[in-house]
Design a protein around this motif. Structure first.
Motif, PDB file in Angstrom:
ATOM      1  N   ARG A  35      18.802  36.049  44.175  1.00 45.91           N
ATOM      2  CA  ARG A  35      18.899  37.044  43.101  1.00 45.91           C
ATOM      3  C   ARG A  35      19.757  38.219  43.535  1.00 45.91           C
ATOM      4  O   ARG A  35      20.605  38.697  42.790  1.00 45.91           O
ATOM      5  CB  ARG A  35      17.499  37.547  42.715  1.00 45.91           C
ATOM      6  CG  ARG A  35      16.829  36.684  41.675  1.00 45.91           C
ATOM      7  CD  ARG A  35      15.525  37.309  41.245  1.00 45.91           C
ATOM      8  NE  ARG A  35      14.723  36.382  40.475  1.00 45.91           N
ATOM      9  CZ  ARG A  35      13.434  36.513  40.259  1.00 45.91           C
ATOM     10  NH1 ARG A  35      12.775  37.533  40.798  1.00 45.91           N
ATOM     11  NH2 ARG A  35      12.772  35.637  39.526  1.00 45.91           N
ATOM     12  N   MET A  36      19.494  38.665  44.765  1.00 45.95           N
ATOM     13  CA  MET A  36      20.260  39.790  45.310  1.00 45.95           C
ATOM     14  C   MET A  36      21.754  39.447  45.358  1.00 45.95           C
ATOM     15  O   MET A  36      22.606  40.243  44.953  1.00 45.95           O
ATOM     16  CB  MET A  36      19.765  40.131  46.729  1.00 45.95           C
ATOM     17  CG  MET A  36      18.452  40.881  46.751  1.00 45.95           C
ATOM     18  SD  MET A  36      18.607  42.583  46.187  1.00 45.95           S
ATOM     19  CE  MET A  36      19.307  43.326  47.651  1.00 45.95           C
ATOM     20  N   VAL A  37      22.053  38.236  45.848  1.00 46.64           N
ATOM     21  CA  VAL A  37      23.450  37.791  45.966  1.00 46.64           C
ATOM     22  C   VAL A  37      24.104  37.770  44.593  1.00 46.64           C
ATOM     23  O   VAL A  37      25.216  38.281  44.405  1.00 46.64           O
ATOM     24  CB  VAL A  37      23.521  36.401  46.645  1.00 46.64           C
ATOM     25  CG1 VAL A  37      24.909  35.808  46.513  1.00 46.64           C
ATOM     26  CG2 VAL A  37      23.106  36.502  48.105  1.00 46.64           C
ATOM     27  N   VAL A  38      23.382  37.177  43.631  1.00 43.82           N
ATOM     28  CA  VAL A  38      23.909  37.077  42.263  1.00 43.82           C
ATOM     29  C   VAL A  38      24.150  38.476  41.703  1.00 43.82           C
ATOM     30  O   VAL A  38      25.198  38.752  41.117  1.00 43.82           O
ATOM     31  CB  VAL A  38      22.945  36.270  41.370  1.00 43.82           C
ATOM     32  CG1 VAL A  38      23.328  36.391  39.903  1.00 43.82           C
ATOM     33  CG2 VAL A  38      22.929  34.813  41.800  1.00 43.82           C
ATOM     34  N   MET A  39      23.162  39.347  41.904  1.00 40.24           N
ATOM     35  CA  MET A  39      23.281  40.722  41.409  1.00 40.24           C
ATOM     36  C   MET A  39      24.501  41.398  42.018  1.00 40.24           C
ATOM     37  O   MET A  39      25.287  42.059  41.330  1.00 40.24           O
ATOM     38  CB  MET A  39      22.019  41.522  41.755  1.00 40.24           C
ATOM     39  CG  MET A  39      20.854  41.258  40.810  1.00 40.24           C
ATOM     40  SD  MET A  39      21.157  41.843  39.123  1.00 40.24           S
ATOM     41  CE  MET A  39      20.942  43.598  39.384  1.00 40.24           C
ATOM     42  N   LEU A  40      24.657  41.229  43.343  1.00 46.98           N
ATOM     43  CA  LEU A  40      25.793  41.842  44.045  1.00 46.98           C
ATOM     44  C   LEU A  40      27.109  41.330  43.482  1.00 46.98           C
ATOM     45  O   LEU A  40      28.049  42.094  43.260  1.00 46.98           O
ATOM     46  CB  LEU A  40      25.708  41.548  45.546  1.00 46.98           C
ATOM     47  CG  LEU A  40      24.732  42.417  46.339  1.00 46.98           C
ATOM     48  CD1 LEU A  40      24.539  41.850  47.736  1.00 46.98           C
ATOM     49  CD2 LEU A  40      25.200  43.861  46.431  1.00 46.98           C
ATOM     50  N   ARG A  41      27.157  40.015  43.254  1.00 42.86           N
ATOM     51  CA  ARG A  41      28.368  39.405  42.707  1.00 42.86           C
ATOM     52  C   ARG A  41      28.689  39.988  41.335  1.00 42.86           C
ATOM     53  O   ARG A  41      29.837  40.339  41.039  1.00 42.86           O
ATOM     54  CB  ARG A  41      28.206  37.893  42.604  1.00 42.86           C
ATOM     55  CG  ARG A  41      28.530  37.196  43.913  1.00 42.86           C
ATOM     56  CD  ARG A  41      28.533  35.703  43.757  1.00 42.86           C
ATOM     57  NE  ARG A  41      28.597  35.049  45.056  1.00 42.86           N
ATOM     58  CZ  ARG A  41      28.292  33.785  45.283  1.00 42.86           C
ATOM     59  NH1 ARG A  41      27.870  33.030  44.280  1.00 42.86           N
ATOM     60  NH2 ARG A  41      28.387  33.272  46.487  1.00 42.86           N
ATOM     61  N   VAL A  42      27.636  40.072  40.497  1.00 39.42           N
ATOM     62  CA  VAL A  42      27.804  40.617  39.138  1.00 39.42           C
ATOM     63  C   VAL A  42      28.325  42.050  39.214  1.00 39.42           C
ATOM     64  O   VAL A  42      29.272  42.427  38.516  1.00 39.42           O
ATOM     65  CB  VAL A  42      26.467  40.553  38.354  1.00 39.42           C
ATOM     66  CG1 VAL A  42      26.533  41.385  37.079  1.00 39.42           C
ATOM     67  CG2 VAL A  42      26.123  39.105  38.033  1.00 39.42           C
ATOM     68  N   VAL A  43      27.692  42.834  40.104  1.00 39.89           N
ATOM     69  CA  VAL A  43      28.089  44.236  40.276  1.00 39.89           C
ATOM     70  C   VAL A  43      29.547  44.308  40.736  1.00 39.89           C
ATOM     71  O   VAL A  43      30.339  45.114  40.235  1.00 39.89           O
ATOM     72  CB  VAL A  43      27.150  44.941  41.292  1.00 39.89           C
ATOM     73  CG1 VAL A  43      27.737  46.286  41.717  1.00 39.89           C
ATOM     74  CG2 VAL A  43      25.769  45.120  40.689  1.00 39.89           C
ATOM     75  N   GLU A  44      29.910  43.417  41.695  1.00 39.47           N
ATOM     76  CA  GLU A  44      31.283  43.386  42.216  1.00 39.47           C
ATOM     77  C   GLU A  44      32.267  43.071  41.087  1.00 39.47           C
ATOM     78  O   GLU A  44      33.295  43.739  40.942  1.00 39.47           O
ATOM     79  CB  GLU A  44      31.413  42.326  43.311  1.00 39.47           C
ATOM     80  CG  GLU A  44      31.637  42.922  44.690  1.00 39.47           C
ATOM     81  CD  GLU A  44      31.760  41.855  45.748  1.00 39.47           C
ATOM     82  OE1 GLU A  44      32.879  41.359  45.947  1.00 39.47           O
ATOM     83  OE2 GLU A  44      30.739  41.520  46.362  1.00 39.47           O
ATOM     84  N   VAL A  45      31.919  42.044  40.299  1.00 39.15           N
ATOM     85  CA  VAL A  45      32.795  41.633  39.189  1.00 39.15           C
ATOM     86  C   VAL A  45      32.972  42.791  38.218  1.00 39.15           C
ATOM     87  O   VAL A  45      34.092  43.087  37.778  1.00 39.15           O
ATOM     88  CB  VAL A  45      32.216  40.392  38.472  1.00 39.15           C
ATOM     89  CG1 VAL A  45      32.944  40.126  37.168  1.00 39.15           C
ATOM     90  CG2 VAL A  45      32.285  39.182  39.391  1.00 39.15           C
ATOM     91  N   LEU A  46      31.844  43.462  37.886  1.00 36.23           N
ATOM     92  CA  LEU A  46      31.902  44.595  36.963  1.00 36.23           C
ATOM     93  C   LEU A  46      32.776  45.699  37.520  1.00 36.23           C
ATOM     94  O   LEU A  46      33.595  46.287  36.807  1.00 36.23           O
ATOM     95  CB  LEU A  46      30.491  45.132  36.687  1.00 36.23           C
ATOM     96  CG  LEU A  46      29.674  44.294  35.693  1.00 36.23           C
ATOM     97  CD1 LEU A  46      28.221  44.722  35.724  1.00 36.23           C
ATOM     98  CD2 LEU A  46      30.218  44.424  34.278  1.00 36.23           C
ATOM     99  N   ARG A  47      32.617  45.957  38.829  1.00 41.71           N
ATOM    100  CA  ARG A  47      33.434  46.982  39.498  1.00 41.71           C
ATOM    101  C   ARG A  47      34.907  46.632  39.383  1.00 41.71           C
ATOM    102  O   ARG A  47      35.745  47.476  39.056  1.00 41.71           O
ATOM    103  CB  ARG A  47      33.061  47.077  40.980  1.00 41.71           C
ATOM    104  CG  ARG A  47      32.048  48.146  41.276  1.00 41.71           C
ATOM    105  CD  ARG A  47      31.935  48.339  42.770  1.00 41.71           C
ATOM    106  NE  ARG A  47      30.700  48.983  43.147  1.00 41.71           N
ATOM    107  CZ  ARG A  47      30.127  48.933  44.340  1.00 41.71           C
ATOM    108  NH1 ARG A  47      30.693  48.208  45.287  1.00 41.71           N
ATOM    109  NH2 ARG A  47      29.020  49.578  44.594  1.00 41.71           N
ATOM    110  N   ILE A  48      35.206  45.352  39.657  1.00 47.95           N
ATOM    111  CA  ILE A  48      36.606  44.893  39.599  1.00 47.95           C
ATOM    112  C   ILE A  48      37.153  45.081  38.185  1.00 47.95           C
ATOM    113  O   ILE A  48      38.272  45.563  38.002  1.00 47.95           O
ATOM    114  CB  ILE A  48      36.711  43.420  40.054  1.00 47.95           C
ATOM    115  CG1 ILE A  48      36.466  43.333  41.564  1.00 47.95           C
ATOM    116  CG2 ILE A  48      38.070  42.839  39.708  1.00 47.95           C
ATOM    117  CD1 ILE A  48      36.118  41.935  42.058  1.00 47.95           C
TER     118      ILE A  48
END
Length: 143
Positions: A35-48
């Motif tokens: 979940r943490m990994v997925v969340m981080l990925r989502v956050v990263e994508v949003l940041r990008i």
């Protein structure tokens, strides 16, 4: 014996419970990690995405500024270019006149040369022909 059996059974049950608990905890940990990994990925994508949007807006602003600058420059250039064109036209026209005169002169010279050459060739042919005729007449006369 029964007491020992009971103790052993309890220990086995306890060990099994601990193993099961550990497994459950591990799976929970794995799930939370994922979940943490997925969340981080989502956050990263949003940041990008946000970064890209910001960059795009910046680009748009810079593009508009550049366009305005270019328009100004282009206007100035057009004015300068028109002046230059008029100047160049006058220069080119003068050059053309001079060039045409030179070309006409050269053509005339070339034409004259060709005419003279052709005349010379014709003259030489006539002379050769006359000589040949004279030679033949002499030969005929001698026979």
């Amino acid at each position: 014996v029964t007491m020992l059996r009971m103790v052993v059974m309890l220990r086995v049950v306890e060990v099994l419970r601990i193993v099961v608990m550990l497994r459950v905890v591990e799976t929970m940990r794995m799930v939370t990690m994922l979940r943490m990994v997925v969340m981080l990925r989502v956050v990263e994508v949003l940041r990008i995405v946000v970064m890209l949007r910001v960059v795009e807006t910046m680009r748009m602003v810079t593009m508009l500024r550049i366009m305005a600058m270019l328009r100004m420059v282009a206007m100035l250039r057009i004015v300068v270019m028109l002046r230059m064109v008029v100047m160049l036209r006058i220069v080119v026209m003068l050059r053309m006149v001079v060039m045409l005169r030179i070309v006409v002169m050269l053509r005339m010279m070339a034409m004259l040369r060709i005419v003279v050459m052709l005349r010379m060739v014709v003259m030489l042919r006539i002379v050769v022909m006359l000589r040949m005729m004279a030679m033949l007449r002499i030969v005929v006369m001698l026979r």
